[in-house]
Design an enzyme around this catalytic site. Structure first.
Site, short mmCIF file in Angstrom:
data_model
loop_
_atom_site.label_atom_id
_atom_site.label_comp_id
_atom_site.label_asym_id
_atom_site.label_seq_id
_atom_site.Cartn_x
_atom_site.Cartn_y
_atom_site.Cartn_z
N MET A 161 0.88 -1.17 0.00
CA MET A 161 0.00 0.00 0.00
C MET A 161 0.92 1.23 0.00
O MET A 161 1.60 1.48 0.99
CB MET A 161 -0.84 -0.04 1.27
CG MET A 161 -1.78 1.11 1.45
SD MET A 161 -2.74 0.92 2.97
CE MET A 161 -1.53 1.36 4.20
N TYR A 438 1.19 3.85 12.74
CA TYR A 438 0.86 3.66 11.32
C TYR A 438 -0.62 3.33 11.09
O TYR A 438 -1.38 3.18 12.04
CB TYR A 438 1.79 2.65 10.64
CG TYR A 438 1.88 1.22 11.13
CD1 TYR A 438 0.95 0.62 11.95
CD2 TYR A 438 2.97 0.44 10.71
CE1 TYR A 438 1.08 -0.70 12.34
CE2 TYR A 438 3.11 -0.88 11.10
CZ TYR A 438 2.15 -1.44 11.92
OH TYR A 438 2.28 -2.74 12.30
N GLU A 439 -0.96 3.33 9.83
CA GLU A 439 -2.34 3.08 9.40
C GLU A 439 -3.31 4.14 9.93
O GLU A 439 -4.41 3.84 10.37
CB GLU A 439 -2.77 1.68 9.87
CG GLU A 439 -3.78 1.01 8.98
CD GLU A 439 -3.52 1.25 7.52
OE1 GLU A 439 -2.49 0.77 7.02
OE2 GLU A 439 -4.34 1.93 6.88
N GLY A 440 -2.85 5.41 9.86
CA GLY A 440 -3.64 6.50 10.43
C GLY A 440 -3.31 6.56 11.91
O GLY A 440 -3.66 5.64 12.66
N GLN A 445 -7.52 8.66 14.18
CA GLN A 445 -8.67 7.78 14.47
C GLN A 445 -9.67 8.50 15.36
O GLN A 445 -10.89 8.42 15.16
CB GLN A 445 -8.22 6.49 15.17
CG GLN A 445 -7.17 5.68 14.44
CD GLN A 445 -7.58 5.31 13.04
OE1 GLN A 445 -8.73 4.98 12.79
NE2 GLN A 445 -6.64 5.38 12.12
#
Ligand SMILES: Cc1cc2nc3c(=O)[nH]c(=O)nc-3n(C[C@H](O)[C@H](O)[C@H](O)COP(=O)(O)OP(=O)(O)OC[C@H]3O[C@@H](n4cnc5c(N)ncnc54)[C@H](O)[C@@H]3O)c2cc1C
Length: 591
Positions: A161, A438-440, A445
């Site tokens: 990604m 990571y991943e936002g 969030q």
């Protein structure tokens, strides 16, 4: 390190709390039954403990290595990966059309917990690939799906990604990677991506990069982002791996943890890319992948907390230090195991009560993913979709925020032995640290929860969701022998509803105050909801006797007395603390 796969708890939650039929009644899961799920979990647990746990230390000590032209994974990773794909672990919830097993997402998420606990570095090579597979299955045309997806399910090709660039992490609207249309319908992509997990490695024959970029002339910001498939090696018409595409690994990052996972800086130099979906609609498509990934990353935090607990417990049972409070287990010994010290018990139980509650939360989200994707009843699917949307930021942030403190607490239980490398606990502390980032990031969030999930129609759903829990708790409390478990859960749910109304009001009137409350609000939401889940679990097992159920009740009570009360101070801080925050302007930080 030791690890006992927590399958007993998983099966309890699935069979007795959720009710297996909720899953098996879904179209496509008719063949799934309890025996099959148990057998798969047992096999996955065995693979994790026998193949992955030992090489986790090797991954940390040797790391992934970039030797100029290629990236080498740590010793043992290639052999373990060969077995991983031979056993079919890359195809659990994949489409049978591509050679997958078509099993429930919820089952995949339970396997994910065990993989994350035993070797997150190793898991990362298949994790992003798994998410990339599902994105391609959703958005790609038939030719792309037929050409690439069976290889991904087989595990011989993997995916990535590619979002982040040096100047653009959270704010993807700033991205600069450029896509120039070519005469043959492909695009030439040029730009630099950084921090790309599994961007290069020696485990698979090909790597399929899912890249966001801006087509020449597209609008600035997020409205001008398109999604492309850019293979490391171009694929010939007969499906074989062809010549190298214009993607070069510039470097791999030297990180605090998960050193066995290759985190790559990739340069795209007029690399051939294939547009996926419509022009300028790439971010919406990518968000599907990111949302799946967010739940999975949350589960990483859960995995860390579980293995940290197990190892701290094992140490506490063996370490003889100080005499236990009376009555001592053995008066003849000069010291007792530290597990007899109430403070050690408190620390261990605090991890365990949160882990088992967090697992229930993750499984609630996982079940709703399956319902959302499979239910024949459109209303049920829509309700599940809203539930998943509401729970995704909560699972990502709360569970990853649980991992860090749990590994630190476990490290504390080991005393000095937790700080040195020998016992592996310091590796867990380091490896786990990435998960809130990571991943936002978890801040993002929290903003998602407050500014998107509490407003408009999604806000109405959130109100209804919480009110339903309130009703459940009110209906099941009165006079029962477990009232001391249900009553606090109900009281805190009322408080959450009131605080939600406060935040929703601020969203209308004072955006900065709502944003300032976002992170604590997410924690309040998670702790309170998990309190309600614990209460529901206790209601479910009211008529069941035996050591397992007694321990569940004790743990639920511990949660209500030692974990849940944090919500009162959070709610007070949110409602009473906004003016103190608003008093500051940026200059005040500098002075
Ligand atoms: C090991 C590793 C693996 C990764 N894997 C991938 C990958 O496979 N693919 C990929 O594309 N990326 C990957 N990333 C990148 C990762 O997703 C980003 O690091 C992350 O999104 C944050 O971006 P940033 O580092 O630029 O931080 P920034 O966006 O610069 O954020 C810095 C700080 O500001 C805060 N902040 C920013 N905006 C706001 C806001 N609006 N409100 C409140 N706070 C805010 C953040 O929460 C953070 O605390 C990886 C990173 C690492 C370290």
């Amino acid at each position: 390190m030791i690890y006992t796969p927590p399958i007993k708890d998983m099966l309890f939650l699935l069979n007795e709390w959720i009710g297996l039929e909720k899953l098996t009644a879904l179209p496509g899961y008719e063949e799934v039954d309890g025996d099959l799920i148990e057998a798969i979990l047992e096999e996955a647990g065995k693979f994790c403990t026998t193949e992955l746990l030992d090489i986790n230390r090797d991954g940390d000590e040797h790391g992934a290595v970039h030797d100029g032209d290629s990236v080498r994974t740590p010793p043992g990773f290639r052999e373990a990966y060969a077995k991983f794909i031979d056993n079919g672990w890359t195809g659990i919830d994949a489409n049978p059309e591509h050679g997958g097993q078509g099993l429930p997402k919820l089952l995949q998420s339970l396997i994910d917990e065990m993989l994350s606990a035993t070797n997150l570095s190793f898991k990362m090579y298949s994790e992003l690939s798994h998410a990339a597979y599902h994105l391609l299955d959703d958005v790609a045309g038939d030719d792309v799906r037929q050409r690439y997806l069976p290889k991904m399910v087989e595990g011989v090709w993997s995916g990535t990604m590619c979002l982040t660039e040096p100047h653009c992490g959270t704010d993807l609207g700033l991205l600069k990677t450029k896509a120039v249309p070519a005469a043959d319908g492909t695009y030439a992509l040029t730009g630099s991506k950084i921090f790309i997990t599994s961007g290069d490695h020696d485990l698979t024959e090909n790597i399929l990069h899912l890249v966001i970029a801006r087509i020449e002339g597209a609008p600035a910001g997020t409205r001008g982002i398109s999604l492309f498939l850019v293979p490391k090696f171009l694929v010939n018409d007969d499906g074989s791996v062809g010549e190298r595409n214009g993607v070069v690994t510039a470097a791999i990052e030297h990180k605090m943890g998960i050193k066995g996972s290759a985190t790559c800086a990739l340069n795209f130099d007029a690399a051939t890319g294939y547009l996926l979906g419509d022009e300028n609609r790439g971010l919406a498509a990518m968000f599907k992948m990111m949302n799946t990934e967010r739940l999975t990353v949350g589960i990483q935090g859960l995995g860390f907390a579980e293995i940290a607990y197990q190892n701290a417990l094992a140490y506490a049972q063996e370490r003889l230090q100080s005499k236990a409070p009376a009555p001592r287990p053995d008066d003849s010994r000069s010291a007792d195991p530290i597990i007899y010290q109430p403070e050690m018990q408190r620390q261990l139980l605090k991890i365990r009560a949160q882990v088992e509650g967090a697992r229930a939360l993750a499984m609630l989200a996982g079940l709703n993913v399956d319902i959302m994707e499979k239910a024949a009843d459109g209303a049920a699917a829509a309700e599940a979709e809203q539930t998943v949307a509401l729970l995704t930021p909560v699972v990502k942030a709360y569970l990853t925020d649980l991992g860090g403190p749990s590994t630190l607490t476990a490290q504390q239980v080991l005393g000095g032995y937790g700080y040195v490398r020998e016992y592996g606990m310091e590796q867990l502390v380091r490896d786990c640290r990435i998960t809130p980032i990571y991943e936002g990031t978890n801040e993002v969030q929290a903003l998602d929860l407050v500014s998107r999930k509490l407003t408009g129609k999604t806000g109405e759903f959130a109100d209804r969701f919480l009110a339903n829990w309130q009703r459940f708790l009110d209906d099941h409390g009165g006079g029962a022998s477990d009232a001391d478990i249900i009553a606090p859960a109900a009281a805190e749910m009322r408080q959450l509803l009131e605080t939600s109304a406060w935040v929703q009001d601020k969203l209308q009137t004072e955006d900065a105050a709502a944003r300032g409350a976002a992170y604590p609000y997410l924690r309040l939401f998670a702790l309170t909801l998990i309190g309600a889940l614990w209460a529901q679990i206790v209601v479910t097992i009211r008529d069941r006797d035996g050591a397992f159920y007694d321990r569940k009740r004790k743990l639920a009570r511990f949660y209500m007395q030692h974990v849940l009360p944090e919500t009162s101070s959070i709610a007070t801080t949110i409602v009473a603390g906004d003016t103190a925050l608003a008093d500051f302007n940026v200059e005040d930080f500098i002075a």
